[in-house]
Design a protein around this motif. Structure first.
Motif, PDB file in Angstrom:
ATOM      1  N   THR A  51       0.779  -1.535   0.304  1.00 11.84           N
ATOM      2  CA  THR A  51      -0.411  -0.484   0.687  1.00 11.84           C
ATOM      3  C   THR A  51       0.686   1.706  -0.225  1.00 11.84           C
ATOM      4  O   THR A  51       0.400   2.482  -1.153  1.00 11.84           O
ATOM      5  CB  THR A  51      -1.071  -0.278   1.327  1.00 11.84           C
ATOM      6  N   VAL A  52       1.698   1.198   0.435  1.00 15.89           N
ATOM      7  CA  VAL A  52       2.856   2.315   0.633  1.00 15.89           C
ATOM      8  C   VAL A  52       3.459   2.834  -1.112  1.00 15.89           C
ATOM      9  O   VAL A  52       3.384   3.539  -1.226  1.00 15.89           O
ATOM     10  CB  VAL A  52       3.895   2.173   1.847  1.00 15.89           C
ATOM     11  N   PHE A  53       3.484   1.348  -1.146  1.00 15.40           N
ATOM     12  CA  PHE A  53       4.165   1.998  -2.280  1.00 15.40           C
ATOM     13  C   PHE A  53       3.103   1.860  -3.646  1.00 15.40           C
ATOM     14  O   PHE A  53       3.110   2.567  -4.732  1.00 15.40           O
ATOM     15  CB  PHE A  53       5.152   0.663  -3.440  1.00 15.40           C
ATOM     16  N   ARG A  54       1.923   2.102  -2.993  1.00 14.01           N
ATOM     17  CA  ARG A  54       0.991   2.763  -4.066  1.00 14.01           C
ATOM     18  C   ARG A  54       0.379   4.666  -4.069  1.00 14.01           C
ATOM     19  O   ARG A  54       0.789   4.465  -4.770  1.00 14.01           O
ATOM     20  CB  ARG A  54      -0.862   1.653  -3.837  1.00 14.01           C
ATOM     21  N   HIS A  55       0.710   4.866  -2.669  1.00 11.86           N
ATOM     22  CA  HIS A  55       1.034   5.906  -2.587  1.00 11.86           C
ATOM     23  C   HIS A  55       2.444   6.411  -3.246  1.00 11.86           C
ATOM     24  O   HIS A  55       1.393   7.725  -3.626  1.00 11.86           O
ATOM     25  CB  HIS A  55       0.848   6.445  -1.210  1.00 11.86           C
ATOM     26  N   PHE A  56       3.804   5.877  -2.999  1.00 16.44           N
ATOM     27  CA  PHE A  56       4.365   6.790  -3.296  1.00 16.44           C
ATOM     28  C   PHE A  56       5.729   5.667  -4.018  1.00 16.44           C
ATOM     29  O   PHE A  56       5.930   4.941  -3.596  1.00 16.44           O
ATOM     30  CB  PHE A  56       5.425   7.358  -1.801  1.00 16.44           C
ATOM     31  N   ALA A  57       5.893   5.957  -5.352  1.00 17.48           N
ATOM     32  CA  ALA A  57       5.848   4.786  -6.606  1.00 17.48           C
ATOM     33  C   ALA A  57       7.206   4.320  -6.133  1.00 17.48           C
ATOM     34  O   ALA A  57       8.082   3.568  -5.888  1.00 17.48           O
ATOM     35  CB  ALA A  57       5.935   5.192  -7.635  1.00 17.48           C
ATOM     36  N   SER A  58       8.008   5.409  -4.900  1.00 18.25           N
ATOM     37  CA  SER A  58       9.798   5.304  -4.380  1.00 18.25           C
ATOM     38  C   SER A  58       9.658   5.411  -2.706  1.00 18.25           C
ATOM     39  O   SER A  58       9.270   6.563  -2.049  1.00 18.25           O
ATOM     40  CB  SER A  58      11.078   5.568  -5.270  1.00 18.25           C
ATOM     41  N   LYS A  59      11.192   4.511  -1.805  1.00 21.44           N
ATOM     42  CA  LYS A  59      10.993   5.339  -0.910  1.00 21.44           C
ATOM     43  C   LYS A  59      11.106   6.952  -1.633  1.00 21.44           C
ATOM     44  O   LYS A  59      11.297   7.479  -0.301  1.00 21.44           O
ATOM     45  CB  LYS A  59      12.362   4.336  -0.231  1.00 21.44           C
ATOM     46  N   GLU A  60      12.179   6.940  -2.004  1.00 21.22           N
ATOM     47  CA  GLU A  60      12.807   8.790  -2.358  1.00 21.22           C
ATOM     48  C   GLU A  60      11.902  10.108  -2.613  1.00 21.22           C
ATOM     49  O   GLU A  60      11.693  10.053  -2.124  1.00 21.22           O
ATOM     50  CB  GLU A  60      13.872   8.714  -3.793  1.00 21.22           C
ATOM     51  N   ASP A  61      10.906   8.489  -3.423  1.00 22.49           N
ATOM     52  CA  ASP A  61       9.232   9.761  -3.338  1.00 22.49           C
ATOM     53  C   ASP A  61       9.410   9.541  -2.098  1.00 22.49           C
ATOM     54  O   ASP A  61       8.923  11.983  -1.836  1.00 22.49           O
ATOM     55  CB  ASP A  61       8.597   9.117  -4.447  1.00 22.49           C
ATOM     56  N   LEU A  62       8.780   9.571  -1.632  1.00 20.05           N
ATOM     57  CA  LEU A  62       7.987   9.270  -0.043  1.00 20.05           C
ATOM     58  C   LEU A  62       8.855  10.124   0.551  1.00 20.05           C
ATOM     59  O   LEU A  62       8.346  11.439   1.644  1.00 20.05           O
ATOM     60  CB  LEU A  62       7.811   7.856   0.569  1.00 20.05           C
ATOM     61  N   LEU A  63      10.924  10.321   0.539  1.00 15.72           N
ATOM     62  CA  LEU A  63      11.131  11.059   1.288  1.00 15.72           C
ATOM     63  C   LEU A  63      10.872  12.198   1.586  1.00 15.72           C
ATOM     64  O   LEU A  63      11.315  13.231   2.185  1.00 15.72           O
ATOM     65  CB  LEU A  63      12.543  10.815   1.289  1.00 15.72           C
ATOM     66  N   ALA A  64      11.419  12.340  -0.131  1.00 18.14           N
ATOM     67  CA  ALA A  64      10.570  13.932  -0.554  1.00 18.14           C
ATOM     68  C   ALA A  64       9.156  14.742  -0.307  1.00 18.14           C
ATOM     69  O   ALA A  64       9.507  15.910  -0.182  1.00 18.14           O
ATOM     70  CB  ALA A  64      10.783  13.611  -2.209  1.00 18.14           C
ATOM     71  N   ALA A  65       8.637  13.683  -0.626  1.00 19.36           N
ATOM     72  CA  ALA A  65       7.516  14.621   0.397  1.00 19.36           C
ATOM     73  C   ALA A  65       7.066  15.265   1.684  1.00 19.36           C
ATOM     74  O   ALA A  65       6.914  16.579   2.127  1.00 19.36           O
ATOM     75  CB  ALA A  65       6.121  13.487  -0.321  1.00 19.36           C
ATOM     76  N   ILE A  66       7.843  13.896   2.370  1.00 21.10           N
ATOM     77  CA  ILE A  66       8.182  14.761   3.770  1.00 21.10           C
ATOM     78  C   ILE A  66       8.875  15.509   4.401  1.00 21.10           C
ATOM     79  O   ILE A  66       8.605  16.635   4.436  1.00 21.10           O
ATOM     80  CB  ILE A  66       8.810  13.378   4.777  1.00 21.10           C
ATOM     81  N   MET A  67       9.966  15.479   3.466  1.00 18.98           N
ATOM     82  CA  MET A  67      10.734  17.144   3.631  1.00 18.98           C
ATOM     83  C   MET A  67      10.236  18.553   3.179  1.00 18.98           C
ATOM     84  O   MET A  67      10.506  19.732   3.473  1.00 18.98           O
ATOM     85  CB  MET A  67      12.736  16.258   2.252  1.00 18.98           C
TER      86      MET A  67
END
Lengths: 210, 210
Positions: A51-67
């Motif tokens: 599910t996490v990878f459905r919302h953000f294609a990669s860990k980098e994307d998720l990290l970037a969003a939070i930052m």
DNA sequence: GCGAAAGATGACCGCCCGGTCATGTTGACC
DNA sequence: GGTCAACATGACCGGGCGGTCATCTTTCGC
């Protein structure tokens, strides 16, 4: 931007899960740093890893969003301070908030402190923050409260340095950064010190390799 | 200590391999940071991975050995400067060398900059460095060249902070740290600034968990 | 030179990571 | 309440890591 409630016609549970995910990721990155695993984040959010990878294609994307969310908060703080009467006090307040944010978020420190910034969105968000800080700094300069050769980007970079100074003490004295903030601010106030060597940076270098 | 030529009656090739390994590990950690793999280090040394683990039981041991060697070099530098006539110039020189060393070694930065220091030998080596720096600092204080409320450990911690400030610019402007060293030094010179808040640290906290 | 002990080797192990995908479940719309 | 697309799930994959060990090679005292 356009983050809080994304595109129209989304299922209610998806919106809810996205919130859970963002909150969990924010906390996990803050506590554990960028090396926290996607599995751990999923678990904290009460979701499956897929599910996490459905919302953000990669860990980098998720990290970037939070930052980006963090950097936007900081830029907002700076924006709110530009109209203060005492520009030096406003600058001091901005730096206090900035170091506080850094001290509370391991991943933020690690991302800011990388020799080369992979995440181009984060890089430009930092540059924007530098520009906002420049308006704060310029007013303090005009009021004669700080030396003439310090730029907004200097201030932003100094946030990371001030926090880093106190990091080895963090576990025992979580407020130690205040000591080094004041020391640094006294350096900023040295209005008749010789001009600083080495030109200030404005833009951040892109990642090269490694 | 007792590192260069360890216990007696060692085979010649082992001594040679140990040198190759230490040199390779020093370079690899400096360039790549602590996350460089043991395989990579072995390859750089021209050895098999198993050989590396014969010399050092774990990656942590190897890293600690390299870091101690660096810290000892820095402590030696400070020791050599305590007799200088101009204590402020000596202190400035020490800080210059310190930041230069940090700027040239990624692993060193990462180890110093951890919120909690696992490696107890490294922790106490830093505390020793703080004590040596204290003698340097005390002389500069007595000569009235720097403010009265700055300790040797402050100086040591500031090295990490000054370097960190310039890290985002590192790729484009490798000398940018000089700018922030001067800014910080101007803060140290603020002899009639209000006393710094928050007490200085002397000892570093041990690792708790994480 | 020779034998034995110390050292070097690299295939191998278990682990955990980021990321994928076939399958099961849910919510929105009629 | 039925239908279907959108979404959630977790077993699974390839890869790289730190670390081990049976086996082979080298050195050194004699």
């Amino acid at each position: 931007m356009t983050e809080t409630t994304a595109a129209p016609s989304q299922r209610a549970d998806m919106v809810r899960n996205r919130r859970l995910l963002l909150d969990a990721a924010t906390a996990a990155f803050a506590e554990c740093g960028v090396d926290v695993s996607m599995g751990e984040i999923a678990q904290r959010a009460g979701l499956a890893k897929g599910t996490v990878f459905r919302h953000f294609a990669s860990k980098e994307d998720l990290l970037a969003a939070i930052m980006l969310q963090l950097l936007d908060r900081l830029t907002g703080t700076a924006d709110r301070l530009v109209d203060a009467d005492d520009a030096a006090a406003a600058l001091h307040e901005f730096m206090t908030v900035g170091v506080e944010v850094l001290a509370a978020d391991r991943a933020f420190c690690e991302v800011i402190g990388r020799p080369s910034l992979q995440l181009s969105q984060v890089r430009s968000a930092i540059e924007r923050l530098g520009e906002t800080a420049e308006t704060l700094t310029a007013r303090a300069r005009e009021q004669g409260a700080i030396r003439g050769d310090v730029t907004g980007m200097d201030i932003v970079l100094l946030l990371g340095g001030i926090h880093q100074t106190a990091v080895p003490l963090l576990a025992a004295q979580p407020q130690a950064w205040r000591r080094y903030l004041e020391l640094t601010f006294d350096g900023l106030r040295a209005t008749n010190a010789p001009r600083l060597p080495h030109p200030p940076g404005r833009r951040l270098p892109a990642a090269d390799s490694d």
